[in-house]
Design an enzyme around this catalytic site. Structure first.
Site, PDB file in Angstrom:
ATOM      1  N   GLU A 218      57.987  39.859  20.474  1.00 28.07           N
ATOM      2  CA  GLU A 218      56.979  39.084  19.615  1.00 28.07           C
ATOM      3  C   GLU A 218      56.838  40.070  18.517  1.00 28.07           C
ATOM      4  O   GLU A 218      56.182  40.951  18.412  1.00 28.07           O
ATOM      5  CB  GLU A 218      55.703  38.899  20.427  1.00 28.07           C
ATOM      6  CG  GLU A 218      55.634  37.994  21.526  1.00 28.07           C
ATOM      7  CD  GLU A 218      55.876  36.614  21.450  1.00 28.07           C
ATOM      8  OE1 GLU A 218      55.419  36.242  20.361  1.00 28.07           O
ATOM      9  OE2 GLU A 218      56.329  35.920  22.358  1.00 28.07           O
ATOM     10  N   CYS A 256      49.835  39.642  12.678  1.00 28.23           N
ATOM     11  CA  CYS A 256      51.143  39.116  12.570  1.00 28.23           C
ATOM     12  C   CYS A 256      51.379  37.743  11.903  1.00 28.23           C
ATOM     13  O   CYS A 256      52.558  37.642  11.158  1.00 28.23           O
ATOM     14  CB  CYS A 256      52.082  39.124  14.062  1.00 28.23           C
ATOM     15  SG  CYS A 256      51.176  38.012  15.098  1.00 28.23           S
TER      16      CYS A 256
HETATM   17  P1  NAD Z   1      55.078  49.054  16.421  1.00 27.18           P
HETATM   18  O1  NAD Z   1      56.446  48.468  16.469  1.00 27.18           O
HETATM   19  O2  NAD Z   1      55.128  50.415  15.523  1.00 27.18           O
HETATM   20  O3  NAD Z   1      54.448  49.612  17.687  1.00 27.18           O
HETATM   21  C1  NAD Z   1      54.292  48.634  18.488  1.00 27.18           C
HETATM   22  C2  NAD Z   1      54.227  49.412  20.169  1.00 27.18           C
HETATM   23  O4  NAD Z   1      55.456  49.881  20.351  1.00 27.18           O
HETATM   24  C3  NAD Z   1      53.287  50.382  20.288  1.00 27.18           C
HETATM   25  O5  NAD Z   1      52.783  50.344  21.271  1.00 27.18           O
HETATM   26  C4  NAD Z   1      54.033  51.713  20.066  1.00 27.18           C
HETATM   27  O6  NAD Z   1      53.525  52.842  20.686  1.00 27.18           O
HETATM   28  C5  NAD Z   1      55.390  51.330  20.617  1.00 27.18           C
HETATM   29  N1  NAD Z   1      56.484  51.813  20.292  1.00 27.18           N
HETATM   30  C6  NAD Z   1      56.856  52.473  19.065  1.00 27.18           C
HETATM   31  N2  NAD Z   1      58.014  53.079  18.979  1.00 27.18           N
HETATM   32  C7  NAD Z   1      58.781  52.618  20.075  1.00 27.18           C
HETATM   33  C8  NAD Z   1      59.941  53.143  20.536  1.00 27.18           C
HETATM   34  N3  NAD Z   1      60.932  53.673  19.975  1.00 27.18           N
HETATM   35  N4  NAD Z   1      60.178  52.485  21.843  1.00 27.18           N
HETATM   36  C9  NAD Z   1      59.299  51.701  22.460  1.00 27.18           C
HETATM   37  N5  NAD Z   1      57.901  51.453  22.102  1.00 27.18           N
HETATM   38  C10 NAD Z   1      57.807  51.979  21.007  1.00 27.18           C
HETATM   39  O7  NAD Z   1      54.142  48.103  15.776  1.00 27.18           O
HETATM   40  P2  NAD Z   1      52.820  48.089  15.274  1.00 27.18           P
HETATM   41  O8  NAD Z   1      52.376  49.018  14.121  1.00 27.18           O
HETATM   42  O9  NAD Z   1      51.707  48.647  16.678  1.00 27.18           O
HETATM   43  O10 NAD Z   1      52.222  46.755  15.049  1.00 27.18           O
HETATM   44  C11 NAD Z   1      52.512  45.812  13.916  1.00 27.18           C
HETATM   45  C12 NAD Z   1      53.505  45.161  14.053  1.00 27.18           C
HETATM   46  O11 NAD Z   1      53.416  44.174  15.131  1.00 27.18           O
HETATM   47  C13 NAD Z   1      53.738  44.207  12.825  1.00 27.18           C
HETATM   48  O12 NAD Z   1      55.210  44.220  12.397  1.00 27.18           O
HETATM   49  C14 NAD Z   1      53.373  42.840  13.301  1.00 27.18           C
HETATM   50  O13 NAD Z   1      53.786  41.758  12.591  1.00 27.18           O
HETATM   51  C15 NAD Z   1      53.869  42.936  14.806  1.00 27.18           C
HETATM   52  N6  NAD Z   1      53.127  42.052  15.443  1.00 27.18           N
HETATM   53  C16 NAD Z   1      53.654  40.876  16.109  1.00 27.18           C
HETATM   54  C17 NAD Z   1      52.822  40.114  16.921  1.00 27.18           C
HETATM   55  C18 NAD Z   1      53.459  38.738  17.323  1.00 27.18           C
HETATM   56  O14 NAD Z   1      52.891  37.952  18.293  1.00 27.18           O
HETATM   57  N7  NAD Z   1      54.626  38.318  17.060  1.00 27.18           N
HETATM   58  C19 NAD Z   1      51.472  40.390  17.172  1.00 27.18           C
HETATM   59  C20 NAD Z   1      50.997  41.395  16.571  1.00 27.18           C
HETATM   60  C21 NAD Z   1      51.719  42.301  15.712  1.00 27.18           C
END
Ligand code: NAD
Length: 474
Positions: A218, A256
């Site tokens: 997602e 998002c």
């Molecule tokens: P992010 O990708 O930085 O982090 C998401 C999660 O992944 C966090 O728990 C983080 O600790 C973890 N993470 C980070 N690096 C990782 C790695 N290398 N391996 C595994 N896990 C890792 O995203 P964010 O800044 O927390 O959220 C914002 C982003 O999420 C935006 O791009 C937004 O559009 C997207 N988002 C999508 C949806 C959806 O339903 N499609 C909903 C909310 C947010």
């Protein structure tokens, strides 16, 4: 449970216990699933105030009403829907089969996958942790949830509540940053649902592939909004702008599915900006102080937004504030603004904005808009404000996006009867409602053969009877 970052070994041990239990579960009765869902509902209902306060502490300020509307109510509605329909979803379904298979019976047996992992971003930490957990538990799985390092207050609270309402091998919470995330993705889950950025989504899918763990991704991206030539509903331009602005200022644009940028008919930019200013004044009469407006999650994210605006302005864009209040870096309140005449290649046109900054692009013809969208990665959401039904049909059928709301924002994500997910760069797979149940189930095909089978006449040695059977009509 305390708010600690588990070592890899401790994480693996948590996972192994959960998975070992899942292997003993078998089908998991509806009573067990409903009991887990009821406990999940109580966890949220009993602590909604504390949950709202913890999320607000993580943001610095998060509107209590937005947490109630977009997280608490959404999760509770989802659990209610599962409790109403889950028992039917898990039933064996008989399937038709050709007369050649007579008199055998074909059916589908939906089975729990086993151990499900959920990785959560910071922007809607309750909805994006317990929403997937609802689907996974309805499908009879055990669930391990990794929360974001940017929501430590909520993370500590949810870990404590989960330990109170669930056995650790039923549903458990892991808190930690990127390293914990990496270790988490390396675990051989039966399914992994990741919500987060497209960049991290790549890494998660790489890691999961080592274990052949199926993933639901997602992700984010740039979701366009289009003010059509006859902006709807009923050609009401101001109403369209007001709804669009709502989508961009809710959670301060850190959503998002927020409209990332907007198209307006050429010559309408000034009218749009004036209308958007009226909308912001109506929503937030005192933007600097109101608790209805949410702060940006961290200094780093605040500075990133400012740098993106500076980059656009440095390349000749005009910034039009939508409020008289200035941004307040100390409290991370970013005042909403529109950018017009944005030069191609500016960061605001290349990166997901994720804040209350709206670039405006003027167009002459709707076909230009469709081409622009189709030349870029598939967006997660698309919003079209238009009252001409033919134009609506044209945009709906000519573009591909995770979902669409016509004449408003966000609504396609609400009903549990609709799947929620992205497509292409904005994600793969979907959940919510029955789609979520199917995502976390294995639809096992079962064929039951009685003593007599028509096709057993096609056994060697092949003779005339086999010849006749092989020539039977389809
Ligand atoms: P992010 O990708 O930085 O982090 C998401 C999660 O992944 C966090 O728990 C983080 O600790 C973890 N993470 C980070 N690096 C990782 C790695 N290398 N391996 C595994 N896990 C890792 O995203 P964010 O800044 O927390 O959220 C914002 C982003 O999420 C935006 O791009 C937004 O559009 C997207 N988002 C999508 C949806 C959806 O339903 N499609 C909903 C909310 C947010």
């Amino acid at each position: 449970m305390t708010q600690t970052v588990p070592h890899d070994a401790a994480l693996s041990a948590m996972f192994e216990t959960l998975r070992a239990q899942s292997r003993k579960d078998g089908m998991v009765s509806w009573q067990t699933r409903a009991d887990r869902l009821s406990r999940l509902r109580s966890l949220v209902r009993d602590h909604r105030g504390t949950i709202g306060a913890a999320i607000s502490a993580d943001f610095g300020q998060r509107s209590r009403h937005e947490t109630e509307l977009l997280e608490i109510n959404h999760v509770l509605d989802g659990i209610h829907h599962s409790l109403q329909h889950g028992q039917r979803w898990m039933r064996t379904q008989d399937r038709k089969r050709s007369y050649k298979y007579w008199p055998g019976r074909a059916s589908i047996l939906p089975q729990p996958l086993g151990a499900v992992g959920v990785i959560v971003p910071w922007n809607y930490p309750l909805d994006l942790s317990l929403g997937p957990a609802n689907s996974a538990l309805t499908a009879g799985n055990r669930v391990m949830i990794k929360l974001s390092e940017l929501t430590p207050h909520f993370g500590a609270l949810l870990a404590e509540l989960a330990a109170r309402y669930f056995a650790q091998d039923e549903l458990c919470i892991v808190n930690g940053g990127v390293d914990t995330g990496r270790a988490f993705c390396a675990l051989p889950f039966d399914h992994l649902l990741f919500t987060g950025s497209t960049a991290v989504g790549h890494q998660v899918m790489h890691a999961a592939s080592d274990n052949l763990t199926p993933v639901t991704l997602e992700l984010g991206g740039k979701s366009p909004a289009i003010i059509g030539p006859r902006a709807g509903p009923a050609g009401d331009f101001d109403k369209a702008v007001m709804r669009l602005v709502m989508g961009k200022t809710l959670n301060a644009g850190q959503t998002c599915i927020a409209p990332d940028y907007a198209f307006v008919p050429r010559g309408q930019a000034a009218r749009f900006i004036a209308s958007a200013r009226r909308a912001v004044a109506a929503f937030y009469p005192s933007l600097a102080t109101t608790s209805d407006y949410t702060s940006i999650i961290s200094d780093r994210h605040f500075q990133r937004l400012q740098a993106m605006v500076d980059d656009a302005v440095g390349r000749g864009a005009q910034a039009s504030p939508l409020s008289d209040a200035a941004s307040d870096p100390a409290r991370r309140r970013f005042a909403p603004l529109v950018l017009s005449n944005v030069a191609p290649g500016s960061r605001v046109l290349e990166e997901e904005i994720f804040g209350p900054v709206l670039p405006l692009l003027e167009y002459d013809d709707l076909e230009q808009v469709i081409d622009y969208i189709n030349q870029r990665p598939r967006p997660l959401a698309l919003y079209l404000f238009e009252s001409d039904r033919k134009k609506v049909e044209r945009v709906l059928t000519a573009t591909v996006s995770g979902g669409v709301t016509v004449n408003d924002v966000f609504f396609h994500v609400g009903p549990d009867t609709l799947p929620f997910g992205g497509v292409g760069a904005s994600g793969m797979g979907a959940y919510h409602g029955e789609t979520g149940f199917r995502t976390f189930s294995h639809d096992k095909p079962v064929f039951r053969q009685p003593a007599f089978s028509l096709l057993s006449w096609v056994y060697p040695p092949y003779g005339r009877r086999a010849e006749r059977l092989l020539r039977m009509p389809d």
